[in-house]
Design an enzyme around this catalytic site. Structure first.
Site, short mmCIF file in Angstrom:
data_model
loop_
_atom_site.label_atom_id
_atom_site.label_comp_id
_atom_site.label_asym_id
_atom_site.label_seq_id
_atom_site.Cartn_x
_atom_site.Cartn_y
_atom_site.Cartn_z
N VAL A 53 4.83 -3.17 4.46
CA VAL A 53 4.92 -3.86 3.16
C VAL A 53 3.69 -4.71 2.85
O VAL A 53 3.70 -5.50 1.91
CB VAL A 53 6.20 -4.73 3.07
CG1 VAL A 53 7.44 -3.86 3.15
CG2 VAL A 53 6.24 -5.79 4.16
N LYS A 54 2.62 -4.57 3.59
CA LYS A 54 1.43 -5.36 3.31
C LYS A 54 0.53 -4.64 2.29
O LYS A 54 0.76 -3.48 1.95
CB LYS A 54 0.67 -5.63 4.61
CG LYS A 54 1.45 -6.49 5.60
CD LYS A 54 1.90 -7.83 4.99
CE LYS A 54 2.21 -8.91 6.00
NZ LYS A 54 3.50 -8.74 6.71
N THR A 55 -0.50 -5.36 1.82
CA THR A 55 -1.36 -4.83 0.74
C THR A 55 -1.94 -3.48 1.09
O THR A 55 -1.96 -2.56 0.27
CB THR A 55 -2.48 -5.83 0.41
OG1 THR A 55 -1.88 -7.08 0.10
CG2 THR A 55 -3.31 -5.36 -0.77
N GLY A 83 0.81 -1.21 0.00
CA GLY A 83 0.00 0.00 0.00
C GLY A 83 0.85 1.26 0.00
O GLY A 83 0.39 2.31 -0.45
#
Ligand code: PLP
Length: 397
Positions: free
Chosen positions: A185-187, A3
């Site tokens: 670093v996640k969606t 994201g």
């Protein structure tokens, strides 16, 4: 997937609303907050999107896993089944409670193999914790059937698969408990943050209290609240929650972009007969954060991974050699390297992982390459990338 690639004005304006009030904490200060309750707002948005009755935000995905386990009463000596291929947070959260991480093989779904899970169940087993790695899910029907048969809880780690679904239901909402991470670093990201979701009112009540020192959150005076049981501090701040309020609105947009880029790369790779793809269980829809494929041997996969990097194809991972995601490099777990003494239950109950045979996991992971799907690529960049991957792989065969 990340994201942070599409971080912008909406995120800024949500954070500014919090900064304008100066109330950075999610509880209390009702008079000063000018109607801003970002953690509550994000919890409501997530409950709606994930189709669950309860969501509780936490300071990280690891905290979410820990609190989820704690909220269901998991403690010293209880066994939790987890996969050999995951992130270290899986066993960290289990060990944090004095419980025992029982590692179990993965199959061509790159997630828990239900047959191997059944063989690992003992009278101490309390939870099956599948991890929906790299955008796709475990065989949830098979795992649920095992939970019903043996009276176990199902806890879905959906940190890497937010927005994916199984038989029409959002990943994370299918087990007794589900967890998400909103690290950088996640969606979708909060900077740092996580969430636990459940349809069980008791677990939710335990979770919000446990993650805030045991506060019962009744009334308007924190000092006068009761503490029904021992807790800890796993709170998220309003600043982090504010970022998430903007990002959750973009989740569907992010998934659509990922699906588009994933599909282009996949159809290119499908032209190479030696490539096969990770199996997605029937009824599952990925969140398309990674394209995962198998090559015919460990040797060829290693070579391919090296060649991709040398040819400028970034963000393709060979997890078999990775320090964080596969049991082979978890010598701190295998050798029980803790700063202080571990609980006796853990020392006695933990299998000797230096002697374990996970060759059924090795069979798949040693031949897996996972390519991150980025949100920021242009159409031309994806096309170019596809052509380059094909030519690199063709060289090898
Ligand atoms: C990122 C991640 C976590 C932990 O999340 P943090 O927010 O970084 O603590 C847990 N499980 C998986 C599978 C993850 O990828």
């Amino acid at each position: 997937m990340p994201g942070f690639e599409l971080f912008g004005d909406k995120e800024k304006s949500e954070v500014e609303k919090v900064l304008d009030t100066g109330v950075l904490m999610r509880y209390g200060f009702d008079g000063m907050r000018d109607g801003q309750w970002k953690a509550k707002e994000l919890e409501a948005a997530l409950a709606n999107r994930m189709e669950v009755s309860h969501v509780h935000l936490l300071s990280s995905g690891t905290a979410a896993l820990t609190v989820a386990l704690a909220s269901a009463g998991i403690g010293a000596g209880d066994e939790v089944i987890m996969p050999t291929f995951t992130f270290v947070a899986s066993f960290e959260s289990i060990l944090a409670l004095g419980a025992i991480p029982v590692l179990v093989d993965v199959d061509d779904t790159l997630t828990l193999n239900p047959k191997a899970v059944e063989k690992s169940i003992t009278d101490k087993t309390k939870v099956i914790m599948p991890v929906h790695m790299c955008g796709s899910m475990a065989d949830l029907d098979a795992l649920k059937a095992l939970c019903n048969k043996y009276g176990l809880l199902l806890l879905e780690d959906a940190c890497q698969a937010i927005g994916g679904s199984y038989k029409g239901k959002p990943l994370g909402s299918i087990g007794d408990l589900g967890c998400f991470s909103f690290d950088y670093v996640k969606t979708i990201t909060c900077g740092e943050g996580g969430a636990m979701v459940t349809n069980n009112g008791d677990y939710y009540e335990n979770a919000h209290k446990y993650s805030d020192h045991g506060h019962d959150h009744i009334g308007n005076d924190r000092g006068a609240e009761q503490h029904p049981f021992l807790g800890y501090n796993f709170r998220i701040s309003e600043l982090n929650a504010a970022v998430g309020c903007a990002q959750i609105l973009r989740l569907n947009e992010f998934i659509t972009i990922q699906e588009h880029n994933y599909t282009l790369l996949r159809s290119a790779l499908a032209q190479i007969p030696q490539v096969s793809f990770r199996r997605v269980p029937n009824g599952g829809v990925e969140n398309y954060s990674f394209l995962n494929f198998f090559l015919p041997s460990e040797e060829i996969t290693r070579k391919a991974h090296k060649a991709l990097g040398e040819n400028g194809i970034d963000a393709c991972f060979y997890w078999y050699d990775n320090n964080w995601h596969y049991y082979r490099k978890w010598e701190h777990l295998t050798n029980l390297k803790s700063l202080g003494k571990l609980p006796a239950e853990v020392k006695e109950g933990l299998p000797d992982y230096s002697k374990s045979d996970f060759s059924n996991s090795d069979h798949w992971i040693s031949r897996t390459i996972s390519c991150l799907i980025k949100l920021s690529w242009t159409e031309a960049e994806v096309e170019k990338r596809a052509q380059k991957i094909i030519s690199v792989l063709r060289e090898l065969f």
